[in-house]
Write a protein that holds these residues in place. Structure first.
Motif: not given
Length: 206
Positions: A73-80
């Motif tokens: 979940r790259r978008h959520a991962h990078n946002y976190a």
């Protein structure tokens, strides 16, 4: 994030926690009426915690790290990761201000360990994870916003054509063609940015 990178980040947050505990023990805000009147050390946009103890905020960072979304979940991962980076920087800024507070409150507190370096390892760890990925995600987000606006403009033109005569309809059709050309270039830019992100993420997995 690779397992070794995750372990390294956890270790650095543990170090940050130790510095925060030392800061709290010094009670540097005790004689400052303004700070004592504050409900929280940080803005709600950075932390959900409301406390005047620095270590409480590091506990929130630990929770954020432990609940980090999977890399898939790259978008959520990078946002976190970006959020964690902002939180780490916020706590570090308070720790960095320790000499200022010591002078103002005339504290006799002397930390047992060496003074906190301006370039702490956990800062470097977060920067290594986030750079240049977060810049590419910002670019991708901007391109998607351009795409959304262009699609809306095309739809608006199509609605206008429904009540127009042949001459005006032809002019609007040319406008639609021009918008589609811009939309095509925008989508090419999106694809190019996504390819760059994939390359960066593959490098991070090595």
């Amino acid at each position: 994030m690779r397992a070794d990178s995750f372990d390294k980040l956890c270790q650095q947050v543990t170090t940050l926690k130790q510095h925060a505990e030392q800061f709290d023990k010094a009670k540097l805000f005790a004689k400052n009426r303004y700070m004592q009147a504050q409900p929280s050390l940080f803005d709600r946009g950075v932390f959900t915690t409301k406390s005047m103890k620095l270590v409480d905020y590091v506990l929130e960072i630990e929770d954020e790290v432990n609940s980090l979304p999977p890399l898939e979940r790259r978008h959520a991962h990078n946002y976190a990761l970006e959020r964690i980076g902002n939180q780490v920087q916020a706590v570090f800024n308070v720790i960095k201000s320790t000499p200022i507070w010591e002078k103002e409150n005339k504290s006799t507190y002397k930390p047992r360990n060496k003074p906190v370096s301006k370039s702490l390892p956990y800062q470097q760890a977060v920067k290594q994870i986030m750079q240049p990925a977060h810049e590419l995600y910002d670019e991708l987000k901007q391109n998607h916003e351009f795409e959304r606006r262009l699609v809306l403009m095309v739809e608006e033109c199509k609605l206008r054509m429904q009540n127009m005569g042949p001459v005006k309809a032809k002019a609007i059709n040319l406008e639609i063609l021009a918008l589609h050309a811009r939309l095509g270039r925008c989508r090419k830019a999106i694809s190019a940015t996504e390819e760059k992100i994939q390359i960066v993420e593959k490098q991070q997995l090595r």
